[in-house]
Design an enzyme around this catalytic site. Structure first.
Site, mmCIF file in Angstrom:
data_model
loop_
_atom_site.group_PDB
_atom_site.id
_atom_site.type_symbol
_atom_site.label_atom_id
_atom_site.label_comp_id
_atom_site.label_asym_id
_atom_site.label_seq_id
_atom_site.Cartn_x
_atom_site.Cartn_y
_atom_site.Cartn_z
ATOM 1 N N HIS A 58 -9.215 -42.361 -20.804
ATOM 2 C CA HIS A 58 -8.110 -43.264 -20.521
ATOM 3 C C HIS A 58 -7.016 -43.137 -21.582
ATOM 4 C CE1 HIS A 58 -9.488 -45.477 -17.082
ATOM 5 N NE2 HIS A 58 -10.614 -45.847 -17.670
ATOM 6 N N CYS A 75 -3.781 -40.876 -18.740
ATOM 7 C CA CYS A 75 -2.542 -41.525 -18.319
ATOM 8 C C CYS A 75 -1.600 -41.692 -19.514
ATOM 9 C CB CYS A 75 -2.848 -42.901 -17.733
ATOM 10 S SG CYS A 75 -3.736 -42.852 -16.186
#
Length: 367
Positions: free
Chosen positions: A166, A222
């Protein structure tokens, strides 16, 4: 000897294997045929000029190469040491769980050892399958791994940092970020220990990089476009034309290297993310970028940084959720990627950042 030919449709440079008389373009899928590969002349040498914000056409470009930042004197020896830090964070048994990050880490290690001759003893893996508590992808271990990567770095060294997990953003109050946000990586324990901010990554592995050494980062997360805080971002359109955007802080803080070469491939732009960053299987960037990077190498598109970036973007644009474990998976990663994390509807665009701008279609890619 490998020869370069231009795609008969989109003019992308293609690397023609010895003896071959045709080749398929990964960008537009057109087949280019040549009567006699030996008759193909080599590309003309490029010269430099000083503009940093000119738009460049895709190859074959008749314009001279706009950048020449080679340091004076002979290049460093090619037998410098290679070492890598590979981090795959799955966040198991949490609401943030990801499915493909362990596969990403395994595939990247295999690629580095078998294609780029990184010694296995010079690769540190941080994943949740490790039993050694110092090899789990916690914030502390990631920090120590980044320091280890740079320790004793000398001219001729080739360093690589790969992260699959992440990524996020947090508000920046110093005025150094153009969009007002710092980019971050999320270690396994980020909910209790916090995230690793781009400023720290830059200070640890970018700024100390000495002349003659090179660093590559492959960040599959991301909000990862400028997560190394490198000063220049290659803004490329789907036709291969590009400009270098200047992302140096307004404050004048130095974000470059100490003479070395730093380049980062990242999974998406800073403002790209999924619809719900806490939802299981909704993180579109995880896994896709690592897959596209390996595919570019496997398909013979790892000649220049421009061909790499174009190939990665084409793979992601043309991939749907059924292709993992299917016919397009190559011999290198077929076993490892079965059940990987690619999902349909991918909307990210891999990004390229660097400590200095360069001509992406003439600079050879190498690790």
């Amino acid at each position: 000897m490998l020869m370069l030919v231009d795609c008969s449709n989109c003019r992308t440079p293609l690397q023609l294997p010895p003896g071959a008389q045709s080749i398929r373009c990964a960008i537009c899928q057109a087949i280019t045929r040549v009567a006699d590969p030996r008759s193909i002349p080599p590309p003309p040498p490029s010269t430099s000029h000083s503009a940093h914000h000119q738009s460049y056409p895709p190859p074959p470009a008749a314009v001279p190469s706009p950048y020449n930042h080679a340091p004076p004197g002979p290049p460093p020896h090619a037998h410098g040491r290679k070492r890598a830090l590979i981090v795959g964070v799955s966040y198991k048994y949490t609401t943030h769980e990801l499915k493909g990050c362990l596969n990403d880490a395994r595939c990247m290690k295999y690629l580095l050892i078998n294609r780029f001759k990184f010694p296995e003893s010079s690769i540190i893996m941080l994943t949740e399958e490790e039993t050694d508590p110092l090899k789990r992808p916690t914030k502390y271990n990631m920090r120590m791994g980044l320091y280890w990567l740079m320790q004793g770095c000398q001219p001729g060294d080739s360093l690589l940092f790969h992260f699959s997990g992440h990524g996020s953003q947090q508000r920046n109050y110093t005025g150094e970020e153009v969009d007002g946000y710092d980019e971050t990586l999320c270690p396994l324990d980020f909910e209790t220990q916090g995230m690793i901010v781009d400023d720290e990554i830059n200070a640890t592995i970018v700024r100390p990089l000495p002349r003659g050494a090179k660093l590559h980062a492959i960040i599959d997360a991301c909000h990862s476009g400028t997560v190394l805080d490198l000063p220049f971002l290659c803004r490329m359109d789907r036709y291969g034309k590009y400009i270098w955007e200047d992302h140096r802080p307004r404050s004048g803080t130095w974000k470059g290297t100490s003479g070395g070469e730093a380049v980062s491939f990242s999974g998406c732009d800073d403002n790209q993310t999924s619809a719900d960053t806490s939802a299981l299987s909704k993180i579109t960037s995880t896994g896709a970028m690592t897959y596209a990077f390996i595919q570019a190498i496997e398909r013979g598109h790892g000649t220049t940084y421009g061909s790499m970036l174009n190939s990665m973007r084409s793979t992601i644009r043309n991939t749907d959720g059924n292709e993992i474990g299917g016919g397009i998976v190559t011999s290198l990663i077929g076993m490892l990627l079965t059940g990987g994390s690619l999902g349909g509807g991918l909307r990210q665009e891999p990004q390229l950042t660097a400590n200095e701008p360069f001509d992406v279609y003439t600079k050879p890619f190498s690790l």
